[in-house]
Scaffold this motif. Structure first.
Motif: not given
Length: 502
Positions: A1-14, A128-138
């Motif tokens: 949970m301390d380093h849960e992987k998150v998605n990083i989207l890279l957008v480029d036509d090259q 990541r911290k925002t999502r953890q906080l949202e889960r805790l709040n939920a």
């Protein structure tokens, strides 16, 4: 949970630039996703959550600014971090436009790897911290909701229990009380006063006043209870009667529980009183019904015994047929009475049951008469009489030929049932010289058992029988007196019976 992987989207036509971004950001340990166009990026976003979007400003078809605007229009991605990469000199106006489209930062080309990693890392951690906080709040909200629901259910159960108790008290069927054994103080609730028919404003609860309410035969119950408590008993239950001030007697069941101190002495007695008068009445009705059923069973057996003993027949087969017919008639009226819980039988139903085997043709005229409820004893006796008339008619009278006709009508003359049985179109009738069993049975049952009379008119065109039956039971002496008078008044021809009766 301390380093849960998150998605990083890279957008480029090259492809080359996308590969370079992957190499730079690989050491962050996140999940890198590449998109070669704005449309491809949108397709991925619609299916997945993304922490950071790294997008090239200059792309064909859909540039970075347009893609950012479309992403921001979607409610799910209004707070998603977007970083623009621009290979051209960016003016302040371009930066302002980018920020308006939702960009959080700009990265110029050539890209400095350390700077890009640092910016991406900050937004990834923030996500990541925002999502953890949202889960805790939920989770916290779920626990709060569950606890709230539990409290609401508990409160509802408590209210329901109190409502049930209040309803019982309001109905005067249950009351509770408390007695301080040490100082003698009593405490009664409203239900206790209602059961005993007392006014709480005027009645003073003392041992003497309470004892005065008990039925004389139940005065020992309180003494027994006290004796049991003094011996160490924890509870005591008993049924007893009370006499209200208005003289009404009520049955109650009382349950009491004692509280003892450390030395084992009684210090308090609490109890509940329940009014069981209705239950006692129901038990009495049940016992009465059992006796009534026994009485009716004995009557039915007596009738069956009379049928077996008095029936005559030319041979065994005829005898069996006669007995079976009469017992079946008794069974049919028993069924009719059972359907009304032995409250009585409607005369039309009774006549219909006896005529049922002959109702297919047009020999029987429509029945005529008002609705009259017959008492059980009257219904049984009249059913057997009707059976004898039907049987004789089927053997020798109107119902023995296709041309014969039968009409039955009745009326209620101030508590007296007058039934007329009229046959026509059958074989010629001759006045019999002696009574058969059927006629004897009709006369005996109507006159001796019901206190009525039976008149037979042996007309050549067909039998005319008049039955008069009291609808209310009368005394046996009065019945016999009326029978003798009725028999004396009938012409001799009317008091004889068809010789061919079974």
């Amino acid at each position: 949970m301390d380093h849960e992987k998150v998605n990083i989207l890279l957008v480029d036509d090259q492809p080359a630039k996308l590969l370079a971004y992957e190499v730079i950001l690989k050491e962050l340990g996140e999940n890198l996703v590449v998109a070669a166009s704005g449309r491809e990026a949108l397709e991925y976003l619609l299916k997945n959550e993304v922490a950071v979007i790294l997008v090239d400003v200059c792309m064909p078809e859909l540039d970075g600014f347009e893609l950012a605007a479309m992403i921001r229009d979607h409610p799910r991605f209004q707070k998603t971090a977007m970083i623009f990469i621009s290979a051209i000199q960016v003016s302040d106006l371009d930066r302002l436009r980018g920020y308006e489209m939702g960009a959080v930062d700009y990265v110029p080309v050539p890209v400095v790897p350390e700077v890009l990693r640092a910016k991406i890392k900050v937004f990834a951690e923030l996500y990541r911290k925002t999502r953890q906080l949202e889960r805790l709040n939920a989770e916290l909200e779920d626990r709060v909701r569950a606890r709230t629901a539990e409290l609401e259910q508990s409160h509802a159960r408590l209210l329901e229990s109190e409502q049930r108790r209040s309803l019982a008290i309001a109905a005067g069927r249950m009351g509770s009380w408390d007695w301080d054994w040490v100082n003698g103080d009593w405490m009664w609730d409203e239900g206790q006063y209602q059961i005993l028919g007392l006014d709480p404003k005027t009645f003073v609860a003392t041992p003497a006043n309470i004892q005065a309410l008990l039925h004389p035969d139940d005065l020992e119950e309180p003494r027994r209870a006290l004796a049991q408590f003094q011996k160490g008993a924890k509870s005591y239950e008993a049924e007893f009667r009370i006499i209200r001030p208005d003289g009404q007697m009520r049955w109650c069941v009382g349950t009491a529980a004692a509280t003892h101190d450390k030395a084992g002495r009684v210090v308090r007695v609490s109890g509940v009183t329940v009014d069981i008068t209705e239950r006692k009445h129901a038990e009495e009705r049940q016992n009465l019904l059992a006796r009534e059923v026994d009485h009716r069973a004995k009557n039915a057996l007596a009738l069956a015994q009379s049928i077996v003993r008095l029936t005559r027949g030319e041979n065994v087969k005829a005898y069996i047929q006669s007995v079976e017919g009469r017992i079946n008639a008794l069974a049919r009226v028993h069924t009719v009475l059972s359907l009304s819980s032995w409250q009585g039988a409607e005369i039309r139903r009774l006549v219909d049951e006896e005529l049922a085997p002959y109702s297919d043709g047009n020999q029987i005229a429509p029945l005529s008469g008002p609705e009259i409820q017959l008492q059980p004893a009257t219904a049984q006796t009249l059913a057997l009489a009707l059976h004898e008339l039907v049987t004789n008619s089927a053997k020798y009278g109107a119902l023995s030929t296709q041309e014969g006709r039968l009409s039955i009508n009745w009326e209620n003359e101030t508590g007296l049932l007058r039934l007329v049985w009229e046959e026509t179109g059958g074989p010629p009738v001759e006045t019999p010289t002696s009574r058969g069993f059927g006629t004897q049975s009709v006369i005996a049952s109507i006159e001796s058992q019901l206190g009525g009379n039976a008149e037979f008119d042996w007309r050549r065109e067909g039998l005319l029988c008049r039955l008069s039956v009291p609808l209310e039971p009368r005394g046996a002496g009065q019945d016999r007196h009326q029978n003798r008078d009725a028999a004396a008044e009938r012409p001799r021809g009317e008091r004889t019976a068809r010789s061919a009766d079974a």
